[in-house]
Scaffold this motif. Structure first.
Motif, PDB file in Angstrom:
ATOM      1  N   ILE A   1       0.840  -1.201   0.000  1.00  0.00           N
ATOM      2  CA  ILE A   1       0.000   0.000   0.000  1.00  0.00           C
ATOM      3  C   ILE A   1       0.871   1.246   0.000  1.00  0.00           C
ATOM      4  O   ILE A   1       0.616   2.208  -0.747  1.00  0.00           O
ATOM      5  CB  ILE A   1      -0.947  -0.006   1.211  1.00  0.00           C
ATOM      6  N   ALA A   2       1.916   1.250   0.828  1.00  0.00           N
ATOM      7  CA  ALA A   2       2.828   2.401   0.843  1.00  0.00           C
ATOM      8  C   ALA A   2       3.494   2.584  -0.511  1.00  0.00           C
ATOM      9  O   ALA A   2       3.661   3.716  -0.993  1.00  0.00           O
ATOM     10  CB  ALA A   2       3.883   2.204   1.938  1.00  0.00           C
ATOM     11  N   THR A   3       3.852   1.481  -1.157  1.00  0.00           N
ATOM     12  CA  THR A   3       4.472   1.564  -2.480  1.00  0.00           C
ATOM     13  C   THR A   3       3.488   2.106  -3.510  1.00  0.00           C
ATOM     14  O   THR A   3       3.860   2.919  -4.376  1.00  0.00           O
ATOM     15  CB  THR A   3       4.978   0.183  -2.911  1.00  0.00           C
ATOM     16  N   ALA A   4       2.249   1.678  -3.438  1.00  0.00           N
ATOM     17  CA  ALA A   4       1.233   2.181  -4.371  1.00  0.00           C
ATOM     18  C   ALA A   4       1.009   3.670  -4.184  1.00  0.00           C
ATOM     19  O   ALA A   4       0.892   4.429  -5.160  1.00  0.00           O
ATOM     20  CB  ALA A   4      -0.073   1.412  -4.174  1.00  0.00           C
ATOM     21  N   ILE A   5       0.942   4.120  -2.925  1.00  0.00           N
ATOM     22  CA  ILE A   5       0.769   5.554  -2.660  1.00  0.00           C
ATOM     23  C   ILE A   5       1.952   6.338  -3.220  1.00  0.00           C
ATOM     24  O   ILE A   5       1.783   7.388  -3.869  1.00  0.00           O
ATOM     25  CB  ILE A   5       0.611   5.798  -1.150  1.00  0.00           C
ATOM     26  N   ALA A   6       3.155   5.837  -2.976  1.00  0.00           N
ATOM     27  CA  ALA A   6       4.343   6.515  -3.483  1.00  0.00           C
ATOM     28  C   ALA A   6       4.350   6.569  -5.004  1.00  0.00           C
ATOM     29  O   ALA A   6       4.772   7.571  -5.595  1.00  0.00           O
ATOM     30  CB  ALA A   6       5.599   5.802  -2.973  1.00  0.00           C
ATOM     31  N   THR A   7       3.855   5.521  -5.651  1.00  0.00           N
ATOM     32  CA  THR A   7       3.831   5.486  -7.114  1.00  0.00           C
ATOM     33  C   THR A   7       2.816   6.468  -7.679  1.00  0.00           C
ATOM     34  O   THR A   7       3.117   7.227  -8.613  1.00  0.00           O
ATOM     35  CB  THR A   7       3.513   4.064  -7.601  1.00  0.00           C
ATOM     36  N   VAL A   8       1.617   6.475  -7.111  1.00  0.00           N
ATOM     37  CA  VAL A   8       0.547   7.337  -7.619  1.00  0.00           C
ATOM     38  C   VAL A   8       0.920   8.808  -7.504  1.00  0.00           C
ATOM     39  O   VAL A   8       0.671   9.606  -8.428  1.00  0.00           O
ATOM     40  CB  VAL A   8      -0.763   7.049  -6.874  1.00  0.00           C
TER      41      VAL A   8
ATOM     42  N   LEU B   1       5.110  13.720  -9.614  1.00  0.00           N
ATOM     43  CA  LEU B   1       6.065  14.685  -9.068  1.00  0.00           C
ATOM     44  C   LEU B   1       7.411  14.551  -9.768  1.00  0.00           C
ATOM     45  O   LEU B   1       8.048  15.570 -10.083  1.00  0.00           O
ATOM     46  CB  LEU B   1       6.224  14.463  -7.568  1.00  0.00           C
ATOM     47  N   ALA B   2       7.834  13.326 -10.029  1.00  0.00           N
ATOM     48  CA  ALA B   2       9.105  13.124 -10.732  1.00  0.00           C
ATOM     49  C   ALA B   2       9.060  13.733 -12.129  1.00  0.00           C
ATOM     50  O   ALA B   2      10.045  14.345 -12.582  1.00  0.00           O
ATOM     51  CB  ALA B   2       9.406  11.623 -10.814  1.00  0.00           C
TER      52      ALA B   2
ATOM     53  N   ARG C   1      10.651  17.892 -16.089  1.00  0.00           N
ATOM     54  CA  ARG C   1      10.297  18.729 -17.234  1.00  0.00           C
ATOM     55  C   ARG C   1       9.992  20.186 -16.868  1.00  0.00           C
ATOM     56  O   ARG C   1      10.094  21.063 -17.719  1.00  0.00           O
ATOM     57  CB  ARG C   1       9.075  18.137 -17.940  1.00  0.00           C
ATOM     58  N   GLY C   2       9.630  20.409 -15.624  1.00  0.00           N
ATOM     59  CA  GLY C   2       9.186  21.753 -15.252  1.00  0.00           C
ATOM     60  C   GLY C   2      10.342  22.678 -14.910  1.00  0.00           C
ATOM     61  O   GLY C   2      11.434  22.262 -14.534  1.00  0.00           O
ATOM     62  N   SER C   3      10.073  23.963 -15.052  1.00  0.00           N
ATOM     63  CA  SER C   3      11.008  25.013 -14.648  1.00  0.00           C
ATOM     64  C   SER C   3      10.179  26.101 -13.971  1.00  0.00           C
ATOM     65  O   SER C   3       9.415  26.813 -14.630  1.00  0.00           O
ATOM     66  CB  SER C   3      11.759  25.562 -15.873  1.00  0.00           C
TER      67      SER C   3
ATOM     68  N   VAL D   1      13.147  10.038  -6.931  1.00  0.00           N
ATOM     69  CA  VAL D   1      14.494  10.264  -7.459  1.00  0.00           C
ATOM     70  C   VAL D   1      14.778   9.351  -8.656  1.00  0.00           C
ATOM     71  O   VAL D   1      15.301   9.786  -9.688  1.00  0.00           O
ATOM     72  CB  VAL D   1      15.540  10.044  -6.348  1.00  0.00           C
ATOM     73  N   THR D   2      14.409   8.078  -8.537  1.00  0.00           N
ATOM     74  CA  THR D   2      14.692   7.128  -9.612  1.00  0.00           C
ATOM     75  C   THR D   2      13.831   7.396 -10.841  1.00  0.00           C
ATOM     76  O   THR D   2      14.321   7.348 -11.978  1.00  0.00           O
ATOM     77  CB  THR D   2      14.456   5.693  -9.115  1.00  0.00           C
ATOM     78  N   ALA D   3      12.544   7.673 -10.625  1.00  0.00           N
ATOM     79  CA  ALA D   3      11.670   7.962 -11.760  1.00  0.00           C
ATOM     80  C   ALA D   3      12.085   9.243 -12.471  1.00  0.00           C
ATOM     81  O   ALA D   3      12.029   9.335 -13.702  1.00  0.00           O
ATOM     82  CB  ALA D   3      10.224   8.069 -11.284  1.00  0.00           C
ATOM     83  N   ARG D   4      12.521  10.236 -11.703  1.00  0.00           N
ATOM     84  CA  ARG D   4      12.971  11.469 -12.343  1.00  0.00           C
ATOM     85  C   ARG D   4      14.181  11.203 -13.231  1.00  0.00           C
ATOM     86  O   ARG D   4      14.279  11.749 -14.338  1.00  0.00           O
ATOM     87  CB  ARG D   4      13.327  12.511 -11.280  1.00  0.00           C
ATOM     88  N   ALA D   5      15.106  10.369 -12.768  1.00  0.00           N
ATOM     89  CA  ALA D   5      16.257  10.020 -13.613  1.00  0.00           C
ATOM     90  C   ALA D   5      15.799   9.352 -14.900  1.00  0.00           C
ATOM     91  O   ALA D   5      16.375   9.582 -15.969  1.00  0.00           O
ATOM     92  CB  ALA D   5      17.199   9.105 -12.833  1.00  0.00           C
TER      93      ALA D   5
END
Length: 295
Positions: free
Chosen positions: A95-102, A107-108, A113-115, A183-187
């Motif tokens: 559940i914690a992993t799903a929340i972090a993913t959603v 956010l990543a 892409r954002g500035s 951090v990983t998804a942003r990379a």
């Protein structure tokens, strides 16, 4: 007057030995040169240093498994408190992993892409749970979610206590583990060529369609790695969970209780179960993503 070349068995074998000697010497030098090339290869130093660190990772596992034979693993896992801790971890960590993913993947993408003004502060906020000791993070959560705080009191009045419950475990796990996903998804998103997204836009894709059909598929390996890291970190979380929700027990908190009451040998069964779950999850993801490229 022409000179006759000596013939016979003796002269023939002598000529053969003369011809074989340089050939053998060349082969020896070739093998020696190949060995020197391997030692002086640009990969040699990284391989040597990496091997030292790898050995440091592996030796404790070998020592740990060396104790398994002297402990009754089945009896340890049959204890009701241990089974309850395993169930709690297997419910809360996904559940914690799903929340972090959603919440973490969007956010990543925004950070990639954002500035915008304050972006550096947002990046720092994402990294803070990684640098703060987990116990300190748990104390911080208590100042916001504790039973006597406005949020904690309101949740308790609704019958959803945020401390001493599975909800508290999930909140603690998410706080500590979610930054790994961001951090990983942003990379992964950083590695996606923006020109591909622009090309999708020219074909009539909207912003959400572009992300769904272009950005996410191209960054899926990094996102999957982030999900694995998040799940494993949530599964093994102890410090913040102990502060926010010491009960119900998770596998790490149960390990600590057993260690204090029964000693190190007694924690082997539940520690083995925790390790097995983590290895199975990582193995499944690696199999799903395929073999890594050769170096």
């Amino acid at each position: 007057m022409s000179r006759q070349t000596p013939s016979g068995d003796g002269s023939g074998s002598g000529t053969s030995r003369v011809r074989e000697a340089p050939s053998a010497e060349r082969d020896r030098r070739s093998r020696l040169g190949a060995a020197i090339d391997r030692v002086t290869s640009p990969r040699a130093v990284p391989v040597l240093l990496g091997t030292v660190l790898l050995a440091y990772f592996v030796v404790p596992f070998v020592a740990f498994f060396g104790q398994v034979g002297s402990v009754d693993v089945v009896a340890g896992l049959s204890e009701p408190a241990t089974r309850q801790a395993i169930r709690t971890s297997l419910v809360t960590a996904p559940i914690a992993t799903a929340i972090a993913t959603v919440f973490g993947v969007p956010l990543a993408y925004v950070l990639s892409r954002g500035s915008f003004r304050g972006k550096r502060l947002v990046e720092a906020a994402v990294l803070l749970p990684l640098v703060v000791p987990p116990i300190v993070g748990g104390v911080m959560l208590l100042t916001v979610l504790g039973r006597y705080t406005p949020i904690g009191a309101a949740a308790a009045a609704l019958g959803i206590p945020l401390t001493g419950s599975r909800a508290g475990v999930i909140l603690a796990q998410t706080f500590v583990a979610a930054p790994f996903l961001v951090v990983t998804a942003r990379a992964g998103f950083d590695g996606v060529d923006e020109r591909l997204e622009e090309a999708a836009r020219t074909l009539g894709y909207g912003p959400i369609e572009t992300v769904w059909h272009v950005s996410l598929p191209l960054a899926r390996n990094a996102i999957a790695a982030g999900i694995v890291l998040t799940f494993v970190r949530a599964l093994g979380e102890f410090g913040a969970t102990m502060m926010v929700a010491y009960n119900p027990r998770t596998m790490p908190t149960r390990i600590e209780v057993v260690r204090i009451s029964k000693g190190l040998d007694a924690i082997v069964p539940i520690a083995l179960a925790l390790l097995a779950i983590a290895v199975v999850v990582v193995g499944l993801v690696q199999f799903r993503l395929g073999a890594p490229r050769r170096w």
